[in-house]
Each structure stands twice: as C-alpha cells, then as structure tokens.
Design a protein around this motif. Structure first.
Motif, PDB file in Angstrom:
ATOM      1  N   ALA A  22       0.842  -1.194   0.000  1.00  0.00           N
ATOM      2  CA  ALA A  22       0.000   0.000   0.000  1.00  0.00           C
ATOM      3  C   ALA A  22       0.880   1.247   0.000  1.00  0.00           C
ATOM      4  N   GLU A  23       0.611   2.177  -0.898  1.00  0.00           N
ATOM      5  CA  GLU A  23       1.435   3.375  -1.032  1.00  0.00           C
ATOM      6  C   GLU A  23       1.439   4.182   0.262  1.00  0.00           C
ATOM      7  N   ARG A  24       2.647   4.474   0.763  1.00  0.00           N
ATOM      8  CA  ARG A  24       2.873   5.289   1.950  1.00  0.00           C
ATOM      9  C   ARG A  24       2.241   4.707   3.210  1.00  0.00           C
ATOM     10  N   SER A  25       1.831   3.460   3.178  1.00  0.00           N
ATOM     11  CA  SER A  25       1.251   2.856   4.374  1.00  0.00           C
ATOM     12  C   SER A  25       2.341   2.170   5.188  1.00  0.00           C
ATOM     13  N   ALA A  26       2.062   1.979   6.468  1.00  0.00           N
ATOM     14  CA  ALA A  26       3.033   1.324   7.336  1.00  0.00           C
ATOM     15  C   ALA A  26       3.075  -0.165   7.032  1.00  0.00           C
ATOM     16  N   ASN A  27       4.238  -0.767   7.228  1.00  0.00           N
ATOM     17  CA  ASN A  27       4.367  -2.211   7.120  1.00  0.00           C
ATOM     18  C   ASN A  27       4.150  -2.820   8.498  1.00  0.00           C
ATOM     19  N   PHE A  28       3.367  -3.890   8.550  1.00  0.00           N
ATOM     20  CA  PHE A  28       3.043  -4.521   9.818  1.00  0.00           C
ATOM     21  C   PHE A  28       3.447  -5.982   9.804  1.00  0.00           C
ATOM     22  N   ILE A  29       3.840  -6.464  10.977  1.00  0.00           N
ATOM     23  CA  ILE A  29       4.014  -7.886  11.214  1.00  0.00           C
ATOM     24  C   ILE A  29       2.853  -8.332  12.091  1.00  0.00           C
ATOM     25  N   VAL A  30       2.237  -9.459  11.749  1.00  0.00           N
ATOM     26  CA  VAL A  30       1.183 -10.037  12.577  1.00  0.00           C
ATOM     27  C   VAL A  30       1.755 -11.279  13.242  1.00  0.00           C
ATOM     28  N   THR A  31       1.796 -11.298  14.563  1.00  0.00           N
ATOM     29  CA  THR A  31       2.386 -12.417  15.296  1.00  0.00           C
ATOM     30  C   THR A  31       1.395 -13.583  15.364  1.00  0.00           C
ATOM     31  N   PRO A  32       1.845 -14.771  15.762  1.00  0.00           N
ATOM     32  CA  PRO A  32       0.926 -15.912  15.856  1.00  0.00           C
ATOM     33  C   PRO A  32      -0.242 -15.698  16.812  1.00  0.00           C
ATOM     34  N   SER A  33      -0.090 -14.861  17.830  1.00  0.00           N
ATOM     35  CA  SER A  33      -1.224 -14.586  18.724  1.00  0.00           C
ATOM     36  C   SER A  33      -2.098 -13.457  18.197  1.00  0.00           C
ATOM     37  N   GLY A  34      -1.777 -12.946  17.005  1.00  0.00           N
ATOM     38  CA  GLY A  34      -2.626 -11.952  16.371  1.00  0.00           C
ATOM     39  C   GLY A  34      -2.275 -10.514  16.652  1.00  0.00           C
ATOM     40  N   VAL A  35      -1.180 -10.256  17.357  1.00  0.00           N
ATOM     41  CA  VAL A  35      -0.776  -8.885  17.663  1.00  0.00           C
ATOM     42  C   VAL A  35      -0.205  -8.230  16.411  1.00  0.00           C
ATOM     43  N   ILE A  36      -0.715  -7.053  16.086  1.00  0.00           N
ATOM     44  CA  ILE A  36      -0.275  -6.329  14.896  1.00  0.00           C
ATOM     45  C   ILE A  36       0.835  -5.354  15.290  1.00  0.00           C
ATOM     46  N   CYS A  37       2.023  -5.558  14.751  1.00  0.00           N
ATOM     47  CA  CYS A  37       3.189  -4.760  15.136  1.00  0.00           C
ATOM     48  C   CYS A  37       3.748  -3.994  13.946  1.00  0.00           C
ATOM     49  N   ASN A  38       3.796  -2.689  14.064  1.00  0.00           N
ATOM     50  CA  ASN A  38       4.592  -1.869  13.154  1.00  0.00           C
ATOM     51  C   ASN A  38       5.873  -1.465  13.875  1.00  0.00           C
ATOM     52  N   ARG A  39       5.710  -0.998  15.106  1.00  0.00           N
ATOM     53  CA  ARG A  39       6.842  -0.655  15.961  1.00  0.00           C
ATOM     54  C   ARG A  39       6.781  -1.548  17.198  1.00  0.00           C
ATOM     55  N   VAL A  40       7.951  -1.891  17.744  1.00  0.00           N
ATOM     56  CA  VAL A  40       8.008  -2.739  18.926  1.00  0.00           C
ATOM     57  C   VAL A  40       8.868  -2.082  20.001  1.00  0.00           C
ATOM     58  N   PHE A  41       8.605  -2.466  21.238  1.00  0.00           N
ATOM     59  CA  PHE A  41       9.374  -1.995  22.390  1.00  0.00           C
ATOM     60  C   PHE A  41       9.895  -3.231  23.101  1.00  0.00           C
ATOM     61  N   VAL A  42      11.229  -3.382  23.138  1.00  0.00           N
ATOM     62  CA  VAL A  42      11.825  -4.558  23.767  1.00  0.00           C
ATOM     63  C   VAL A  42      12.934  -4.122  24.721  1.00  0.00           C
ATOM     64  N   VAL A  43      13.140  -4.944  25.740  1.00  0.00           N
ATOM     65  CA  VAL A  43      14.218  -4.708  26.705  1.00  0.00           C
ATOM     66  C   VAL A  43      14.919  -6.035  26.952  1.00  0.00           C
ATOM     67  N   GLY A  44      16.234  -6.017  26.939  1.00  0.00           N
ATOM     68  CA  GLY A  44      16.977  -7.246  27.176  1.00  0.00           C
ATOM     69  C   GLY A  44      18.454  -6.967  27.360  1.00  0.00           C
ATOM     70  N   VAL A  45      19.241  -8.019  27.257  1.00  0.00           N
ATOM     71  CA  VAL A  45      20.697  -7.914  27.426  1.00  0.00           C
ATOM     72  C   VAL A  45      21.349  -7.791  26.054  1.00  0.00           C
ATOM     73  N   LEU A  46      22.040  -6.695  25.831  1.00  0.00           N
ATOM     74  CA  LEU A  46      22.831  -6.531  24.610  1.00  0.00           C
ATOM     75  C   LEU A  46      24.055  -7.427  24.740  1.00  0.00           C
ATOM     76  N   THR A  47      24.099  -8.502  23.952  1.00  0.00           N
ATOM     77  CA  THR A  47      25.161  -9.494  24.119  1.00  0.00           C
ATOM     78  C   THR A  47      26.234  -9.427  23.046  1.00  0.00           C
ATOM     79  N   GLU A  48      25.919  -8.804  21.899  1.00  0.00           N
ATOM     80  CA  GLU A  48      26.883  -8.806  20.796  1.00  0.00           C
ATOM     81  C   GLU A  48      26.591  -7.653  19.848  1.00  0.00           C
ATOM     82  N   VAL A  49      27.630  -7.000  19.384  1.00  0.00           N
ATOM     83  CA  VAL A  49      27.507  -5.959  18.361  1.00  0.00           C
ATOM     84  C   VAL A  49      28.632  -6.179  17.354  1.00  0.00           C
TER      85      VAL A  49
END
Length: 282
Positions: free
Chosen positions: A26-53
């Motif tokens: 879709a022109e200029r529309s956001a891209n979404f990921i739909v997870t197996p539980s049905g959550v629609i994600c364009n942006r995500v917020f995660v917290v964890g341990v940065l282990t490698e760069v």
C-alpha cells in the motif's frame, strides 16, 4: 500527518516465529508484522541484554548488527545510515548491558519459506535490571491477554470478516487475530507453548531462596556453583565450555546439569555467550 504507530510489546520467541506481513504494497502505508497470537506490530518496544555488536557495513557505509536477549530468545537489531542515533550508540556500546529498544519490526523473506525477523531501531538506551524485569512482567501480562483472545477466537469457530467483527469488543487486534488464525498452523499448540514461555520468562525474574540442603540436583545450588566457576576461571576473555565442564565434573555436576544451569543463568541475564563455546558473566 499520520499518527505514529504505538510500539507493541512482544517476547523474542513469538517475534521470531512471526512471518505474516500486511501493508507492504500500500502506497505510503506502514508495514506490519502479525504475530501468531494476532498482535499487529509496526513498531516494537523490547528490553533485554545486549550481548553482541558487530560492524557489517560495506563500501564505506556504516551498518551494525546487534543481538538483544530476553528470557525467551534473541532479537536481531540492525542500525545504519537511516538510524543514525542508534548506529552511533551501537558503535561504542559495551557488552553485556541492559538496553531498551524502540524500533520498526521487519521480516526479510529472501526465498520461499525462509524468513528473518529484525528490528530497525529508532532509539536505544542503556537501562538497569529493574527496567528489564518490569518489561518482562508487563510483556508477560500483555502476551497472556493476547493468548486469551486468540483462544477465544478459536473457540468461536468463526473465520475471516465474521471473526473480526466478533473479536472487536475484546481487542484492538481483531483484524490481526482473524489473519493469524488463517495463516499460522497448529494455533492451539502454539498458544499452549506460549503460555509455558510466559511462565519461564517470569521465572527468570523471581528470586529463588537458597537451598536448605547440599543437593547436586538443586537448581539454586547449581546456579551458584556454576556462576562461581565462571567467575574463578575467567581471566578476561571468557571461559571455554570444555574447561567449565571439566571443573563442574569435579564438583559432581554432569553435563546435563551444566547445560540446564547455563540456560537458567542466560535466561536470568547473569551469563552470556560472546562467542560460541565461550561463557562470561554479565
């Protein structure tokens, strides 16, 4: 001006299981990921341990790939010229460290039936263990609610637009649930596995009381012993798995117990693997 999409919470395991996309054409529309539980994600917020760069840029272009671990798995994060602040952060980041990441969810499909999920970060910040633990707790609550909604959808016996209308009073992800139910196989089994995933994630932030007896099969004592061995054997570059295993044998721990204990330490963010076969404490 369009509104910015809300950053959704999702555990690494479910995020990495996701391969359903919508909106990419879709022109200029956001891209979404739909997870197996049905959550629609364009942006995500995660917290964890940065282990490698690692720097993976070519042709003079800066590009960094990072790994951020939560108790269920690992997020892959890419930052380059279009994510300048995140790329600058990763270029000088020290590992291991607790970090919070907000960014765009992406799925790369290089060939049939092959999918790679990643995050394009808008912002990365160093946080502390308390923030990481609160994220796990709140993400667990969010995930359990998503699982409950998907199970409600399955029990309804409905599909498509009819299911979407039925689910609207319960969740803002009604459309995602309808699409996920048609796309992902074995939904009942997946939801059962995700419930166990949530329990395991929460166990990583629950303090375990010291054991009352010196029992080699007791996880609490094993964790303390293996953690102590890594600390004693590490001369700065980490501890080889084989050396840790040999030292553990002398304390009466077999390989199965060492593996189980290392997994528990990693899930709790107390130990990580900077390279395959090398262990370090956080």
């Amino acid at each position: 001006m369009s509104e910015r999409e809300v950053a959704r919470r999702v555990f690494a395991r479910e995020f990495n299981d996701s391969n359903l996309q919508q909106g990419e054409s879709a022109e200029r529309s956001a891209n979404f990921i739909v997870t197996p539980s049905g959550v629609i994600c364009n942006r995500v917020f995660v917290v964890g341990v940065l282990t490698e760069v690692e720097s993976i840029g070519t042709g003079g272009q800066a590009m960094h790939r990072a790994r951020v671990a939560d108790p269920t798995g690992v997020f892959t994060v890419y930052a380059g010229e279009y994510q300048p602040s995140a790329a600058l952060f990763l270029s000088s980041a020290k590992t291991p460290a607790y970090v919070a990441v907000v960014g765009k969810a992406r799925v790369f499909n290089p060939e049939r039936d092959t999918f790679y999920t990643s995050i394009r970060p808008e912002e990365i910040n160093v946080v502390d263990e308390y923030v990481r633990n609160r994220w796990i707790y709140n993400t667990a609550l969010f995930t359990l609610e998503a699982i409950k909604n998907m199970e409600r959808a399955v029990e309804s016996g409905l599909r498509g637009a009819e299911l979407e209308r039925y689910m609207r009073p319960f969740t803002c992800d009604a459309a995602g649930i309808a699409r996920a139910l048609d796309h992902y196989p074995a939904i009942r089994d997946r939801m059962h596995a995700y419930r166990k995933m949530v329990v395991d994630a929460l166990s990583a932030i629950v303090d375990v009381a010291p054991p009352q007896k010196a029992d080699a099969s007791c996880d609490g004592m094993a964790m303390a012993a293996i953690e102590g061995l890594i600390k004693r054997l590490d001369r700065g570059g980490g501890v080889r798995y084989e050396a840790l295993l040999e030292a553990s044998f002398k304390l009466g721990y077999d390989e199965a117990m060492v593996e189980k204990t290392l997994n528990a330490l990693m899930d709790a963010g107390r130990c990580y693997e900077p390279r395959i076969g090398i262990l370090k404490l956080t």
